[in-house]
Motif scaffolding. Structure first.
Motif, short mmCIF file in Angstrom:
data_model
loop_
_atom_site.label_atom_id
_atom_site.label_comp_id
_atom_site.label_asym_id
_atom_site.label_seq_id
_atom_site.Cartn_x
_atom_site.Cartn_y
_atom_site.Cartn_z
N GLN A 92 -3.02 5.59 8.60
CA GLN A 92 -3.80 4.51 7.98
C GLN A 92 -3.41 4.31 6.52
OE1 GLN A 92 -7.92 5.50 8.64
NE2 GLN A 92 -7.91 4.78 10.78
N ALA A 93 -3.17 5.42 5.81
CA ALA A 93 -2.77 5.33 4.39
C ALA A 93 -1.45 4.57 4.26
CB ALA A 93 -2.65 6.72 3.78
N LEU A 94 -0.52 4.90 5.12
CA LEU A 94 0.78 4.19 5.10
C LEU A 94 0.60 2.73 5.51
CD1 LEU A 94 3.10 6.95 6.61
CD2 LEU A 94 3.28 5.93 4.31
N GLY A 95 -0.33 2.48 6.42
CA GLY A 95 -0.60 1.10 6.82
C GLY A 95 -1.12 0.28 5.65
N HIS A 96 -1.96 0.93 4.85
CA HIS A 96 -2.47 0.23 3.65
C HIS A 96 -1.33 -0.07 2.67
CE1 HIS A 96 -5.18 -0.92 0.44
NE2 HIS A 96 -4.59 -0.02 -0.35
N GLU A 97 -0.45 0.90 2.50
CA GLU A 97 0.70 0.70 1.60
C GLU A 97 1.59 -0.43 2.10
OE1 GLU A 97 1.35 1.99 -1.26
OE2 GLU A 97 -0.31 3.42 -1.31
N ILE A 98 1.76 -0.45 3.43
CA ILE A 98 2.59 -1.51 4.03
C ILE A 98 1.98 -2.88 3.79
CG2 ILE A 98 3.36 -2.46 6.25
CD1 ILE A 98 3.74 0.48 7.19
N GLU A 99 0.67 -2.98 3.97
CA GLU A 99 -0.01 -4.27 3.74
C GLU A 99 0.12 -4.72 2.28
OE1 GLU A 99 -4.02 -3.87 4.99
OE2 GLU A 99 -3.54 -3.69 7.12
N THR A 100 -0.10 -3.77 1.37
CA THR A 100 0.00 -4.08 -0.06
C THR A 100 1.42 -4.53 -0.43
OG1 THR A 100 -1.72 -2.44 -0.57
CG2 THR A 100 -0.30 -3.16 -2.39
N MET A 101 2.39 -3.77 0.11
CA MET A 101 3.79 -4.10 -0.19
C MET A 101 4.17 -5.47 0.39
SD MET A 101 6.38 -3.12 -1.84
CE MET A 101 5.81 -1.46 -2.21
N GLN A 102 3.71 -5.75 1.60
CA GLN A 102 4.02 -7.04 2.23
C GLN A 102 3.41 -8.20 1.44
OE1 GLN A 102 6.03 -7.55 5.22
NE2 GLN A 102 5.99 -9.48 4.07
N ALA A 103 2.17 -7.99 0.94
CA ALA A 103 1.51 -9.02 0.12
C ALA A 103 2.31 -9.27 -1.16
CB ALA A 103 0.08 -8.60 -0.21
N GLY A 104 2.79 -8.16 -1.73
CA GLY A 104 3.60 -8.29 -2.95
C GLY A 104 4.89 -9.05 -2.69
N ILE A 105 5.52 -8.76 -1.55
CA ILE A 105 6.76 -9.47 -1.19
C ILE A 105 6.49 -10.95 -0.98
CG2 ILE A 105 8.50 -9.73 0.63
CD1 ILE A 105 8.43 -6.67 0.97
N ASN A 106 5.38 -11.24 -0.30
CA ASN A 106 5.03 -12.65 -0.06
C ASN A 106 4.84 -13.40 -1.38
OD1 ASN A 106 5.10 -12.18 2.69
ND2 ASN A 106 2.87 -11.91 2.89
N GLU A 107 4.19 -12.74 -2.34
CA GLU A 107 3.96 -13.37 -3.64
C GLU A 107 5.28 -13.60 -4.37
OE1 GLU A 107 1.57 -12.61 -7.85
OE2 GLU A 107 1.19 -11.31 -6.12
N LEU A 108 6.15 -12.59 -4.32
CA LEU A 108 7.47 -12.72 -4.97
C LEU A 108 8.29 -13.84 -4.33
CD1 LEU A 108 8.43 -8.95 -5.43
CD2 LEU A 108 7.89 -10.59 -7.25
N GLU A 109 8.23 -13.94 -3.00
CA GLU A 109 8.97 -14.99 -2.30
C GLU A 109 8.41 -16.37 -2.66
OE1 GLU A 109 10.52 -12.64 1.70
OE2 GLU A 109 8.62 -13.75 1.76
#
Length: 239
Positions: A92-109
Motif C-alpha cells: 500500500q505504501a508503494l501504491g501511494h508513492e506510485i499515485e503521487t509520482m504519477q500525479a507529478g508526471i501528469n502535471e509535468l506533462e
C-alpha cells in the motif's frame, strides 16, 4: 543704388551665407547617421530578444523532459518494487508513492504541453517580427548610404563655396573686410537695408545721422560704411 563698397559686401555676404548653410548641413550629417545606427541597433536587439525568448522556452521544454524522464524511471522502480513485496502495508505504501509520482508526471506533462504551445507561438511571432525588423534594418542601411553620399556631395559643394567666398573677399577693402568679419562673427546678415528708418537686422530705429549716411549710398561723410547705432550692422539705403 548702393555704392560699389556695399555691392561687393552684399556679394560676399551672399556667398558667405551659402557657405554657412553648407557647413551647418555637413555638420548635421554625422549626428543623423548616429541616430539611424541607433535605430538599427534597436531593431537588431529586438530580433535578439525574440530569439532569446524562443531559446528560453526550448530550454524549459528540455528541462521538463528531463524531469519527466527522471520521474518515469522512479515510477517504474516503484512498480517493480511493488510487484516484489509480500507485506500488505509495504504494498500500500508503494501504491501511494506510485499515485503521487504519477500525479507529478501528469502535471509535468501538462506544463510541457503548455511550453510546446508557447514555443510554436513564439516561433510564429519571431518569424513575422524578424521579417519586419530586417526590412526596417534594410531601410535604415539605405538611409545611411544616402546620408554618406550626401556628406560627400556637401563636402564638395562646401569647397566650391569656400573658393567663392575667397574670391568675393578680394574686391572688398581691408578696412571694410575687417568690419564685415567682426559683425558677421556675431550677427548674420551683417549687411542689411534700411526699412522705414529701421535697421533691417535688429528692426530698431536708427539715428538720423545713420539714416542720412545710409541714404548716401551706405557711406558717411568720411567715406566710412554706415552702421546701425543699435546692433552695429552695416546698413545701406535700398532705393
Amino acid at each position: 543704388m548702393a555704392s560699389p563698397a556695399i555691392e561687393s559686401l552684399l556679394i560676399l555676404q551672399d556667398r558667405d551665407t551659402k557657405r554657412l548653410a553648407l557647413e551647418a548641413q555637413l555638420k548635421a550629417v554625422p549626428g543623423d547617421i548616429v541616430r539611424v545606427e541607433q535605430k538599427i541597433a534597436a531593431e537588431k536587439a529586438a530580433i535578439e530578444t525574440a530569439r532569446l525568448e524562443a531559446r528560453e522556452l526550448e530550454s524549459k521544454k528540455k528541462l521538463l523532459e528531463t524531469e519527466i524522464g527522471s520521474a518515469a524511471d522512479k515510477l517504474a522502480r516503484y512498480k517493480t518494487q511493488q510487484s516484489l513485496v509480500k507485506k500488505n502495508d509495504e504494498y500500500q505504501a508503494l501504491g501511494h508513492e506510485i499515485e503521487t509520482m504519477q500525479a507529478g508526471i501528469n502535471e509535468l506533462e501538462g506544463q510541457e504541453l503548455e511550453v510546446m504551445y508557447a514555443i510554436d507561438e513564439a516561433k510564429k511571432k519571431f518569424v513575422a517580427a524578424e521579417a519586419t525588423l530586417k526590412a526596417n534594418i534594410s531601410g535604415h542601411e539605405s538611409r545611411i548610404k544616402m546620408l554618406r553620399e550626401r556628406e560627400a556631395n556637401l563636402a564638395t559643394e562646401l569647397k566650391t563655396a569656400q573658393a567663392g567666398v575667397a574670391a568675393a573677399r578680394e574686391p572688398v577693402g581691408e578696412t571694410n573686410r575687417r568690419l564685415y568679419d567682426r559683425i558677421a562673427a556675431r550677427n548674420m546678415p551683417a549687411v542689411v537695408a534700411v526699412n522705414g528708418a529701421k535697421c533691417g537686422g535688429c528692426h530698431l530705429k536708427i539715428s538720423s545721422e545713420v539714416e542720412s549716411a545710409a541714404r548716401g549710398k551706405g557711406l558717411d561723410v568720411a567715406g566710412q560704411l554706415a552702421t546701425c547705432d543699435q546692433c552695429g550692422r552695416i546698413v545701406y539705403w535700398e532705393s
